[in-house]
Motif scaffolding. Structure first.
Motif, short mmCIF file in Angstrom:
data_model
loop_
_atom_site.label_atom_id
_atom_site.label_comp_id
_atom_site.label_asym_id
_atom_site.label_seq_id
_atom_site.Cartn_x
_atom_site.Cartn_y
_atom_site.Cartn_z
N LYS A 188 24.11 35.81 50.09
CA LYS A 188 25.18 37.03 50.16
C LYS A 188 26.39 36.39 50.29
N ARG A 189 26.58 35.25 51.17
CA ARG A 189 27.88 34.55 51.49
C ARG A 189 28.30 33.76 50.32
N ALA A 190 27.30 32.94 49.72
CA ALA A 190 27.67 32.23 48.49
C ALA A 190 27.98 33.05 47.20
N HIS A 191 27.42 34.26 47.23
CA HIS A 191 27.92 35.11 46.22
C HIS A 191 29.26 35.61 46.47
N ALA A 192 29.46 36.13 47.59
CA ALA A 192 30.84 36.80 48.12
C ALA A 192 31.92 35.52 47.82
N ALA A 193 31.53 34.14 48.11
CA ALA A 193 32.27 33.06 47.86
C ALA A 193 32.81 32.77 46.65
N MET A 194 31.83 33.06 45.43
CA MET A 194 32.04 32.96 44.08
C MET A 194 33.09 34.03 43.72
N VAL A 195 32.73 35.28 44.07
CA VAL A 195 33.48 36.47 43.53
C VAL A 195 34.97 36.16 44.20
N ARG A 196 35.24 35.64 45.37
CA ARG A 196 36.67 35.61 45.63
C ARG A 196 37.22 34.17 45.09
N THR A 197 36.49 33.14 44.74
CA THR A 197 36.96 32.03 43.96
C THR A 197 37.38 32.52 42.52
N LEU A 198 36.48 32.97 41.97
CA LEU A 198 36.84 33.67 40.56
C LEU A 198 38.13 34.53 40.52
N ALA A 199 38.11 35.49 41.30
CA ALA A 199 39.18 36.22 41.59
C ALA A 199 40.61 35.67 41.86
N ALA A 200 40.56 34.57 42.65
CA ALA A 200 41.66 33.71 42.94
C ALA A 200 42.19 32.97 41.79
N LEU A 201 41.49 32.34 41.05
CA LEU A 201 41.49 31.44 39.79
C LEU A 201 41.82 32.06 38.72
N TRP A 202 41.24 33.26 38.29
CA TRP A 202 41.46 33.82 36.87
C TRP A 202 42.85 34.02 36.82
N PRO A 203 43.67 34.79 37.51
CA PRO A 203 45.05 35.01 37.31
C PRO A 203 45.79 33.80 37.08
N THR A 204 45.27 32.46 37.51
CA THR A 204 46.06 31.30 37.44
C THR A 204 45.80 30.63 35.88
N ARG A 205 45.05 30.93 35.23
CA ARG A 205 44.38 30.54 33.99
C ARG A 205 45.70 30.24 33.13
N ALA A 206 45.41 29.09 32.11
CA ALA A 206 46.29 28.71 31.11
C ALA A 206 46.34 29.64 30.10
N ALA A 207 47.34 29.78 29.50
CA ALA A 207 47.69 30.92 28.36
C ALA A 207 46.99 30.81 27.33
N ASP A 208 46.48 31.87 26.40
CA ASP A 208 45.85 31.81 25.11
C ASP A 208 44.50 31.17 25.21
N LEU A 209 43.79 31.16 26.36
CA LEU A 209 42.20 30.83 26.31
C LEU A 209 41.67 31.97 25.76
N PRO A 210 40.64 31.44 25.04
CA PRO A 210 39.57 32.17 24.21
C PRO A 210 38.52 32.73 25.09
N LEU A 211 38.94 33.36 26.50
CA LEU A 211 37.94 33.71 27.25
C LEU A 211 38.51 35.16 27.68
N ALA A 212 37.77 36.15 27.41
CA ALA A 212 38.05 37.44 27.63
C ALA A 212 37.90 38.02 29.23
N THR A 213 36.98 37.43 29.83
CA THR A 213 36.82 37.54 31.11
C THR A 213 36.55 36.49 31.93
N PRO A 214 36.49 36.98 33.55
CA PRO A 214 36.06 35.92 34.58
C PRO A 214 34.74 35.11 34.24
N TYR A 215 34.05 36.27 33.68
CA TYR A 215 32.61 35.88 33.43
C TYR A 215 32.54 34.75 32.41
#
Length: 345
Positions: A188-215
């Protein structure tokens, strides 16, 4: 007047003085012996030992356990006096406590009074699959294995993430736990840590990536994780796959094919494996595989969201842990001949 009564009184005083001196000597000896006991190391002979204090244990039973295990030969009165002196009698917490070489009775009681229970560490390794994570948890000591007998879907239900595929969802890090914790607690802690990490990193992504979602970023990061263990290559590897996605090229990544083969993988990929049309065969199906293929660490996630620039569309392993990159197929084929077939020109 007879001197006999005086002699008797003098003898009595002498006896009393001797008795008082003996008592004083005994008290001094006892006090010194008590101080020696409280500051002398217990009979701990090996690192990694511990003592369990179960809920509801009496002070007498705790000291009895120390005697039973030959950790102390001091009488119980000394232990009781020490607890009273430290004002911890009746205040000792249940739990598992480390018995380190050199540990004194005073230090042990202080640990128990503060509830300073023994912590163990469980490390989720970057690049493990969820199956490997479950196997490692099953081997962890002093951990309740509450996930035993549950399938992956049931585990995700228990973690409050019903319907999620578990692969890739747990952040590789070191997690501390104490005796009595559950493997589900760590998950549960590791799952929550991944959710937090993705949520923090996704808004900082480079422009124009062919990736539609954090998943989708998680899926790409898992491929990068399995393709290289070198920190200086992660962004380059990610850049290759980003450009292949942008150019509508097949990813053609072997780790995804291997993941799709499951237990049938025996160490080699055959030609038939590369042509089998399975969901994870990136030689036959375009785009990303349907799920991550491993648990990516934070550096791999950062690489997937911040790929290196350039024009490389191919890479081949050099055999030393690194890779050689190429911008076109002809150059790539020459690299394959040189580094895999050893036909360097």
């Amino acid at each position: 007047m007879s001197d006999k009564p005086m002699r008797r009184r003098g003898g009595a005083r002498a006896l009393l003085l001797v008795a008082l001196l003996a008592l004083a000597a005994a008290l001094v000896y006892g006090w010194n012996d008590f101080n020696r006991f409280s500051g002398a190391p217990l009979n701990v002979t090996a690192q990694g030992d511990s003592i369990d204090v179960s809920r509801g244990s009496s002070f007498r039973s705790i000291v009895g356990e120390l005697h039973r295990r030959h950790l102390t030969d001091a009488n119980s009165l000394y232990w009781r006096l020490l607890a009273e002196q430290m004002h911890v009698a009746g205040k000792l917490h249940a739990g598992e406590y480390a018995l380190k070489v050199g540990l004194t009775p005073r230090q042990l009681l202080a640990d128990m009074a503060a509830g300073k229970v023994l912590q163990r560490n469980f490390t989720i390794v970057d690049g493990w699959t969820f199956s490997e994570l479950r196997q490692a948890l099953a081997r962890a000591e002093k951990l309740n294995h509450d996930s035993a007998g549950l399938d992956d879907a049931a585990i995700m239900q228990k973690l409050g993430a019903p319907g999620e595929a578990p692969e890739g969802r747990f952040l590789p890090e070191t997690y501390a736990y104490v005796k009595g914790d559950s493997d589900l607690d760590i998950l549960k802690r590791a799952h929550a840590a991944m959710v937090r990490t993705l949520a923090a990193l996704w808004p900082t992504r480079a422009a124009d990536l062919p990736l539609a979602t954090p998943y989708e970023a998680l899926i790409l990061a898992s491929i990068v994780e399995k393709e290289t263990g070198r920190a200086d290559e992660r962004a380059q590897i990610a850049g290759v796959f980003i450009r292949r996605l942008q150019n509508h090229m097949l990813l053609q990544t072997d780790p995804s094919v291997i993941y799709g083969m499951g237990a049938s993988y025996a160490g080699n990929i055959r030609k038939g494996d590369l042509t089998a049309n399975t969901p994870y065969n990136t030689y036959t199906r375009p785009g990303l595989p349907p799920t991550p293929i491993a648990l990516p660490g934070k550096p791999a996630l950062e690489a997937a969201l911040h790929p290196a620039g350039g024009n490389a569309l191919y890479f081949v392993a050099r055999g030393d842990g690194g890779h050689v990159f190429a911008a076109d197929l002809a150059e790539h084929n020459r690299n394959v001949d040189c580094y895999q077939r050893k036909h360097c020109q």
